[in-house]
Scaffold this motif. Structure first.
Motif, PDB file in Angstrom:
ATOM      1  N   LEU A  77      10.188  10.478  24.557  1.00 16.07           N
ATOM      2  CA  LEU A  77      11.057   9.557  25.288  1.00 16.07           C
ATOM      3  C   LEU A  77      11.562  10.184  26.580  1.00 16.07           C
ATOM      4  N   ILE A  78      11.874  11.469  26.538  1.00 10.91           N
ATOM      5  CA  ILE A  78      12.284  12.169  27.756  1.00 10.91           C
ATOM      6  C   ILE A  78      11.160  12.166  28.786  1.00 10.91           C
ATOM      7  N   LEU A  79       9.930  12.428  28.329  1.00 15.81           N
ATOM      8  CA  LEU A  79       8.784  12.449  29.248  1.00 15.81           C
ATOM      9  C   LEU A  79       8.528  11.068  29.846  1.00 15.81           C
ATOM     10  N   LEU A  80       8.637  10.021  29.019  1.00 17.28           N
ATOM     11  CA  LEU A  80       8.409   8.666  29.527  1.00 17.28           C
ATOM     12  C   LEU A  80       9.495   8.265  30.522  1.00 17.28           C
ATOM     13  N   THR A  81      10.721   8.688  30.265  1.00 17.64           N
ATOM     14  CA  THR A  81      11.797   8.396  31.210  1.00 17.64           C
ATOM     15  C   THR A  81      11.553   9.091  32.541  1.00 17.64           C
ATOM     16  N   ALA A  82      11.117  10.351  32.475  1.00 23.07           N
ATOM     17  CA  ALA A  82      10.801  11.085  33.707  1.00 23.07           C
ATOM     18  C   ALA A  82       9.640  10.426  34.443  1.00 23.07           C
ATOM     19  N   LEU A  83       8.628   9.978  33.698  1.00 23.34           N
ATOM     20  CA  LEU A  83       7.486   9.313  34.318  1.00 23.34           C
ATOM     21  C   LEU A  83       7.907   8.007  34.982  1.00 23.34           C
ATOM     22  N   SER A  84       8.806   7.264  34.323  1.00 25.90           N
ATOM     23  CA  SER A  84       9.310   6.020  34.908  1.00 25.90           C
ATOM     24  C   SER A  84      10.020   6.297  36.231  1.00 25.90           C
ATOM     25  N   THR A  85      10.835   7.364  36.264  1.00 23.65           N
ATOM     26  CA  THR A  85      11.544   7.736  37.494  1.00 23.65           C
ATOM     27  C   THR A  85      10.557   8.078  38.611  1.00 23.65           C
ATOM     28  N   TRP A  86       9.540   8.836  38.265  1.00 19.80           N
ATOM     29  CA  TRP A  86       8.548   9.239  39.259  1.00 19.80           C
ATOM     30  C   TRP A  86       7.764   8.043  39.786  1.00 19.80           C
ATOM     31  N   LEU A  87       7.391   7.128  38.872  1.00 19.75           N
ATOM     32  CA  LEU A  87       6.618   5.954  39.282  1.00 19.75           C
ATOM     33  C   LEU A  87       7.445   5.037  40.181  1.00 19.75           C
ATOM     34  N   VAL A  88       8.730   4.894  39.886  1.00 18.96           N
ATOM     35  CA  VAL A  88       9.575   4.050  40.734  1.00 18.96           C
ATOM     36  C   VAL A  88       9.694   4.654  42.133  1.00 18.96           C
ATOM     37  N   GLN A  89       9.758   5.979  42.200  1.00 17.67           N
ATOM     38  CA  GLN A  89       9.807   6.626  43.511  1.00 17.67           C
ATOM     39  C   GLN A  89       8.541   6.363  44.320  1.00 17.67           C
ATOM     40  N   ARG A  90       7.420   6.237  43.627  1.00 15.44           N
ATOM     41  CA  ARG A  90       6.140   6.071  44.337  1.00 15.44           C
ATOM     42  C   ARG A  90       5.716   4.618  44.484  1.00 15.44           C
ATOM     43  N   THR A  91       5.928   3.793  43.452  1.00 12.19           N
ATOM     44  CA  THR A  91       5.364   2.435  43.450  1.00 12.19           C
ATOM     45  C   THR A  91       6.398   1.333  43.349  1.00 12.19           C
ATOM     46  N   THR A  92       7.669   1.653  43.377  1.00 14.49           N
ATOM     47  CA  THR A  92       8.789   0.712  43.398  1.00 14.49           C
ATOM     48  C   THR A  92       9.135   0.099  42.046  1.00 14.49           C
ATOM     49  N   ALA A 101       5.202   1.245  25.629  1.00 18.02           N
ATOM     50  CA  ALA A 101       5.019   2.527  24.935  1.00 18.02           C
ATOM     51  C   ALA A 101       6.363   3.129  24.547  1.00 18.02           C
ATOM     52  N   TYR A 102       7.342   3.038  25.443  1.00 13.59           N
ATOM     53  CA  TYR A 102       8.682   3.570  25.164  1.00 13.59           C
ATOM     54  C   TYR A 102       9.288   2.856  23.954  1.00 13.59           C
ATOM     55  N   ILE A 103       9.216   1.533  23.953  1.00  9.38           N
ATOM     56  CA  ILE A 103       9.796   0.754  22.856  1.00  9.38           C
ATOM     57  C   ILE A 103       9.123   1.106  21.534  1.00  9.38           C
ATOM     58  N   PHE A 104       7.780   1.183  21.530  1.00  9.30           N
ATOM     59  CA  PHE A 104       7.050   1.495  20.287  1.00  9.30           C
ATOM     60  C   PHE A 104       7.441   2.866  19.759  1.00  9.30           C
ATOM     61  N   ILE A 105       7.445   3.873  20.625  1.00  7.24           N
ATOM     62  CA  ILE A 105       7.765   5.233  20.193  1.00  7.24           C
ATOM     63  C   ILE A 105       9.212   5.319  19.714  1.00  7.24           C
ATOM     64  N   ALA A 106      10.120   4.660  20.428  1.00  7.52           N
ATOM     65  CA  ALA A 106      11.525   4.671  20.013  1.00  7.52           C
ATOM     66  C   ALA A 106      11.704   4.022  18.647  1.00  7.52           C
ATOM     67  N   ILE A 107      10.968   2.944  18.400  1.00  5.08           N
ATOM     68  CA  ILE A 107      11.054   2.276  17.099  1.00  5.08           C
ATOM     69  C   ILE A 107      10.581   3.198  15.983  1.00  5.08           C
ATOM     70  N   VAL A 108       9.462   3.896  16.220  1.00  3.94           N
ATOM     71  CA  VAL A 108       8.958   4.836  15.210  1.00  3.94           C
ATOM     72  C   VAL A 108       9.998   5.916  14.905  1.00  3.94           C
ATOM     73  N   GLY A 109      10.595   6.458  15.970  1.00  5.22           N
ATOM     74  CA  GLY A 109      11.606   7.490  15.764  1.00  5.22           C
ATOM     75  C   GLY A 109      12.822   6.979  15.025  1.00  5.22           C
ATOM     76  N   PHE A 110      13.320   5.808  15.422  1.00  8.26           N
ATOM     77  CA  PHE A 110      14.503   5.251  14.768  1.00  8.26           C
ATOM     78  C   PHE A 110      14.219   4.919  13.306  1.00  8.26           C
ATOM     79  N   LEU A 111      13.054   4.333  13.031  1.00  7.83           N
ATOM     80  CA  LEU A 111      12.685   4.016  11.651  1.00  7.83           C
ATOM     81  C   LEU A 111      12.600   5.278  10.800  1.00  7.83           C
ATOM     82  N   THR A 112      11.982   6.315  11.352  1.00  8.40           N
ATOM     83  CA  THR A 112      11.859   7.573  10.615  1.00  8.40           C
ATOM     84  C   THR A 112      13.228   8.141  10.278  1.00  8.40           C
ATOM     85  N   TRP A 113      14.142   8.096  11.230  1.00 10.07           N
ATOM     86  CA  TRP A 113      15.501   8.610  10.995  1.00 10.07           C
ATOM     87  C   TRP A 113      16.270   7.734  10.006  1.00 10.07           C
TER      88      TRP A 113
END
Length: 424
Positions: A77-92, A101-113
């Motif tokens: 999730l940290i990596l995807l957030t960083a990637l989102s920041t970088w993409l917004v800087q480049r492509t708006t 992808a963020y939502i799916f991964i977050a759901i897996v993590g929350f369900l596991t916890w």
């Protein structure tokens, strides 16, 4: 001009403006997730059960370590957030695939916890998500059609409720759920007719008309329920239900089969409706005219398209679709009608329209996400998750706020959405 031609006025496009909503929102939820697994760590294993007892092909259960999985998810999730920041800087903007992808991964993590030491029935969770999303999808399709034509359909909630009421009464009297389904569509059209008449003919503010219709339908159905249905429950409010129809071969596919292909006729009609609305909207003359009157009614009028009649008939079509969605609450599950049983589904459907950027497919996916949030609430309650029940009740609405207020970025409605058209 072809059916799928873009609708532009010929003016030069403005420079794109960066939207930081998505990176900021992802960062906030990433921090909250890390705080959750740090402040309330859980140990042991969570088991994901992929098959049901009725499946011909049985998949093995999939246990995962709670500690390892939750921290791997946190890093992703940290990596995807960083990637989102970088993409917004480049492509708006943040692309939709990254958000998914963020939502799916977050759901897996929350369900596991949340399910540490328990077993998550994945097929049951997804089947519940589809069942809860069906009225939202019908409502979202109605919203997309109405707003693409330039009419804001706040009355989706009322159309769903009128459909549920009519389906219960007519199917109980006749013993035929198909007739109940047709009655629900008629009820949705009647509510839509009032909306179209006031908004298009008499130029009343569309949002006000929609809100008033929701209150009117809720009050009318509640009155009829108390005064007519309750004293005559067996005669008027004991609807039959549609039987499930498993599709041969497809219904035996692991995970997907039980979820998508062991359903009732209402669900199969939803698949057809989504495909037809998407194809019609972007590949046919009807769709071109629909989008034209919602984007630039003056230009559409110039080339001979009758703007207000086009809007009027499409609002009625949207009402029929929303009314059909209301059948899920009664004959779709064999449940008697109750007061305000739609419980705000019409407003969540409107949120799906915005999240889906007025596209039938994207709006359907958004409705499925909201349905999944509601199903997740039910599943975690059943397995005895330590998550507070108050939070679970808020979960579907928190998801709505998350995706609409923070994730969708800049989302442009049809240019003439909500604006009455006066010829000349």
């Amino acid at each position: 001009m072809t059916a799928d031609a873009p609708l532009h006025s010929g003016a030069p496009e403005k420079a794109a403006v960066r939207s930081w909503k998505a990176p900021i929102t992802l960062a906030v939820f990433t921090v909250l997730y890390v705080l959750l697994i740090t402040a309330a760590p859980r140990t042991g294993e969570t088991t994901f059960r992929l098959s049901t007892a009725a499946d011909a092909i049985q998949l093995p259960e999939f246990p995962v370590s709670v500690v390892t999985t939750t921290w791997i998810v946190g890093i992703l999730l940290i990596l995807l957030t960083a990637l989102s920041t970088w993409l917004v800087q480049r492509t708006t903007r943040t692309p939709l695939w990254l958000i998914a992808a963020y939502i799916f991964i977050a759901i897996v993590g929350f369900l596991t916890w949340a399910a540490a030491g328990a077993t998550i029935p994945v097929a049951g969770l997804l089947a519940g998500a589809v069942a809860l999303a069906i009225p939202l999808i019908y409502g979202a399709l109605a919203g997309v059609i109405g707003e693409r034509a330039g009419v804001v359909n706040i009355a989706i909630e009322g159309q769903l409720l009128a459909g549920a009421f009519s389906a219960a009464v007519v199917s109980t009297i006749t013993g035929q759920p198909v007739l109940g389904m047709l009655a629900a569509m008629v009820a949705g059209v009647l509510v839509a007719f009032v909306l179209a008449a006031f908004a298009i003919k008499y130029l009343v503010d569309q949002v006000i008309v929609g809100v008033v219709l929701n209150v009117l339908v809720a009050g009318l159905t509640s009155f009829l329920y108390s005064q007519v249905l309750q004293p005559n429950r067996e005669l008027l409010n004991n609807p039959p239900r549609f039987d499930r129809i498993p599709i041969p071969f497809l219904s035996e596919i692991p995970v997907i089969g039980p979820v998508l292909f062991r359903q009732t006729i209402i669900v199969y009609l939803m698949y057809i409706a989504v495909a037809l609305v998407w194809f019609g909207m972007f590949r046919t003359r009807w769709g071109l005219r629909l989008r034209a009157v919602g984007e630039h009614p003056q230009a559409a009028d110039t080339v001979g398209i009758k703007v207000n009649p086009t809007r009027f008939w499409n609002v009625l079509l949207a009402g029929a679709i929303a009314g059909l969605g209301g059948t899920v609450f009664t004959i779709g599950n064999g449940i008697a009608f109750n007061k305000e049983m739609t419980a705000g589904a019409g407003f969540i459907a409107l949120a799906a329209v915005i999240f889906g950027q007025w596209d039938p497919i994207k709006a359907t996916l958004a409705a499925l996400l909201f349905g999944f949030a509601s199903s997740l609430q039910n599943t975690l309650s059943v397995i005895g998750s330590p998550v507070p029940s108050e939070f679970m009740l808020m979960l579907p609405y928190l998801v709505t706020i998350f995706v609409v207020a923070g994730v969708v970025g800049r989302s442009r409605a049809p240019a003439a959405d909500g604006q009455p058209y006066i010829k000349g």
